[in-house]
Every structure is written in structure tokens, then in C-alpha cells.
Scaffold this motif. Structure first.
Motif, PDB file in Angstrom:
ATOM      1  N   MET A  80     -26.145  56.492 -20.837  1.00  0.00           N
ATOM      2  CA  MET A  80     -26.004  55.649 -21.767  1.00  0.00           C
ATOM      3  C   MET A  80     -24.255  56.106 -22.082  1.00  0.00           C
ATOM      4  N   VAL A  81     -23.520  56.509 -21.389  1.00  0.00           N
ATOM      5  CA  VAL A  81     -22.276  57.468 -21.662  1.00  0.00           C
ATOM      6  C   VAL A  81     -21.292  56.337 -21.114  1.00  0.00           C
ATOM      7  N   ALA A  82     -21.340  56.130 -19.760  1.00  0.00           N
ATOM      8  CA  ALA A  82     -21.067  55.028 -18.883  1.00  0.00           C
ATOM      9  C   ALA A  82     -21.059  53.467 -19.905  1.00  0.00           C
ATOM     10  N   TRP A  83     -21.551  53.325 -20.728  1.00  0.00           N
ATOM     11  CA  TRP A  83     -22.685  52.229 -21.649  1.00  0.00           C
ATOM     12  C   TRP A  83     -21.407  52.214 -22.877  1.00  0.00           C
ATOM     13  N   TRP A  84     -21.963  53.412 -23.748  1.00  0.00           N
ATOM     14  CA  TRP A  84     -21.196  53.435 -25.090  1.00  0.00           C
ATOM     15  C   TRP A  84     -19.706  53.678 -24.988  1.00  0.00           C
ATOM     16  N   ALA A  85     -18.842  53.978 -23.613  1.00  0.00           N
ATOM     17  CA  ALA A  85     -17.610  54.395 -23.530  1.00  0.00           C
ATOM     18  C   ALA A  85     -16.819  53.056 -23.216  1.00  0.00           C
ATOM     19  N   ALA A  86     -17.341  52.290 -22.668  1.00  0.00           N
ATOM     20  CA  ALA A  86     -17.508  50.468 -22.203  1.00  0.00           C
ATOM     21  C   ALA A  86     -17.404  49.689 -23.487  1.00  0.00           C
ATOM     22  N   LEU A  87     -18.290  50.232 -24.309  1.00  0.00           N
ATOM     23  CA  LEU A  87     -18.211  49.398 -25.577  1.00  0.00           C
ATOM     24  C   LEU A  87     -17.576  49.793 -26.704  1.00  0.00           C
ATOM     25  N   LEU A  88     -16.746  50.734 -26.767  1.00  0.00           N
ATOM     26  CA  LEU A  88     -15.904  51.214 -27.868  1.00  0.00           C
ATOM     27  C   LEU A  88     -14.701  51.873 -27.319  1.00  0.00           C
ATOM     28  N   GLY A  89     -14.628  51.687 -26.079  1.00  0.00           N
ATOM     29  CA  GLY A  89     -13.256  51.906 -24.891  1.00  0.00           C
ATOM     30  C   GLY A  89     -12.924  53.108 -25.386  1.00  0.00           C
ATOM     31  N   GLY A  90     -13.323  54.039 -25.395  1.00  0.00           N
ATOM     32  CA  GLY A  90     -13.460  55.215 -25.780  1.00  0.00           C
ATOM     33  C   GLY A  90     -13.360  55.969 -23.954  1.00  0.00           C
ATOM     34  N   ARG A  91     -12.705  57.637 -23.760  1.00  0.00           N
ATOM     35  CA  ARG A  91     -13.032  58.376 -23.139  1.00  0.00           C
ATOM     36  C   ARG A  91     -14.539  59.414 -23.485  1.00  0.00           C
ATOM     37  N   PRO A  92     -14.970  59.734 -22.310  1.00  0.00           N
ATOM     38  CA  PRO A  92     -16.335  60.325 -22.434  1.00  0.00           C
ATOM     39  C   PRO A  92     -15.659  62.401 -22.383  1.00  0.00           C
ATOM     40  N   GLN A  93     -15.959  62.682 -23.744  1.00  0.00           N
ATOM     41  CA  GLN A  93     -15.591  64.896 -23.314  1.00  0.00           C
ATOM     42  C   GLN A  93     -17.089  65.036 -23.794  1.00  0.00           C
ATOM     43  N   SER A  94     -16.898  65.803 -22.828  1.00  0.00           N
ATOM     44  CA  SER A  94     -18.018  66.708 -22.768  1.00  0.00           C
ATOM     45  C   SER A  94     -17.926  68.023 -23.777  1.00  0.00           C
ATOM     46  N   LEU A  95     -18.809  68.024 -24.653  1.00  0.00           N
ATOM     47  CA  LEU A  95     -19.065  69.284 -24.882  1.00  0.00           C
ATOM     48  C   LEU A  95     -19.224  70.446 -25.008  1.00  0.00           C
ATOM     49  N   ASN A  96     -20.252  70.220 -24.345  1.00  0.00           N
ATOM     50  CA  ASN A  96     -21.617  71.789 -23.586  1.00  0.00           C
ATOM     51  C   ASN A  96     -22.158  70.880 -22.272  1.00  0.00           C
ATOM     52  N   SER A  97     -23.099  71.148 -21.880  1.00  0.00           N
ATOM     53  CA  SER A  97     -23.881  70.871 -20.596  1.00  0.00           C
ATOM     54  C   SER A  97     -24.584  69.791 -20.915  1.00  0.00           C
ATOM     55  N   ARG A  98     -25.283  69.655 -22.092  1.00  0.00           N
ATOM     56  CA  ARG A  98     -26.236  68.660 -22.692  1.00  0.00           C
ATOM     57  C   ARG A  98     -25.512  67.394 -23.619  1.00  0.00           C
TER      58      ARG A  98
END
Length: 127
Positions: free
Chosen positions: A21-39
Motif C-alpha cells: 500500500m505504501v509503495a502504491w500510494w507513493a507512486a500515485l501521489l509522487g511523495g516519499r513515505p515517512q514513518s510515523l511509528n511502527s504501525r
């Protein structure tokens, strides 16, 4: 479709497949994933921030377990759309269909949870 007058709207999605999900939404939005916590991981685009939360209750048998069944996005100019489609193609994701609507072209996509994302490219009339 609801139009929201806010600089950035946040959407929270529960998922049993957070990495995909993180990889797909990052590709769609063009943004970098940022970890908020372990979940939880956030991806921020121009007008949408998606937070993916790992959850045991969002099971594979029913896509509505994530709490969202459809998302509508309005995209920018053609290079923005091409960049989004190229990023998604690298993940093996392509639009399921394209439709024309008055003043817009809509691309229909589906994230790994099964949430439909309709991406609009508004056409500009030349004077």
C-alpha cells in the motif's frame, strides 16, 4: 464527488498489506513515505496526505474493511499524469479503464487493498 477547500486533506487507510500500500500510494501521489511509528506511514502529495496503518482487522476477504471504497483525485498537467502512470507501471499497476467526462478524462485505478482511485485530468480550453 465532493470538493474540499483545504490545502491538504488526510486520508487514513487500514491495511493488512502495508508495504504494498505504501509503495502504491507513493507512486500515485509522487511523495516519499515517512514513518510515523511502527504501525503507520504517511505519504504526502500536493493536496492529499495518505496514512497507511497496519491492521489485523483489515483482512483480504473484504475491501471495505479498510474503511474507504473509492477516492477521487484531480491531477495536474500531462507531465504530472505521465509521471504518475510511469511510477505505477513500475509496480505493475495500470489503469483499469479510462473514461471521458465533460471537461475531463478519468483514469480508473485500484490500490492493493482494492480501493478504487479515480484520477481526473481536467482539460483546459485554449482561447
Amino acid at each position: 464527488m465532493n470538493d474540499v477547500a483545504a490545502p491538504v486533506v488526510e486520508l487514513r487507510l487500514l491495511s493488512y498489506r502495508p508495504k504494498e500500500m505504501v509503495a502504491w500510494w507513493a507512486a500515485l501521489l509522487g511523495g516519499r513515505p515517512q514513518s510515523l511509528n511502527s504501525r503507520m506511514t504517511a505519504i504526502t502529495g500536493l493536496s492529499l496526505r495518505v496514512v497507511i496503518e497496519r491492521s489485523q482487522i483489515a483482512l483480504a476477504y473484504h475491501r471495505e474493511a479498510s474503511g474507504v471504497t473509492a477516492v477521487n483525485l484531480v491531477l495536474g498537467d500531462v507531465p504530472v499524469v505521465q509521471g504518475m502512470l510511469n511510477r505505477l507501471a513500475r509496480l505493475g499497476s495500470v489503469p483499469q479503464r479510462a473514461t471521458r467526462e465533460p471537461g475531463a478524462i478519468a483514469l480508473w485505478l485500484r490500490d492493493p487493498n482494492g480501493t478504487d482511485a479515480q484520477a481526473f485530468r481536467k482539460r483546459v480550453k485554449m482561447l
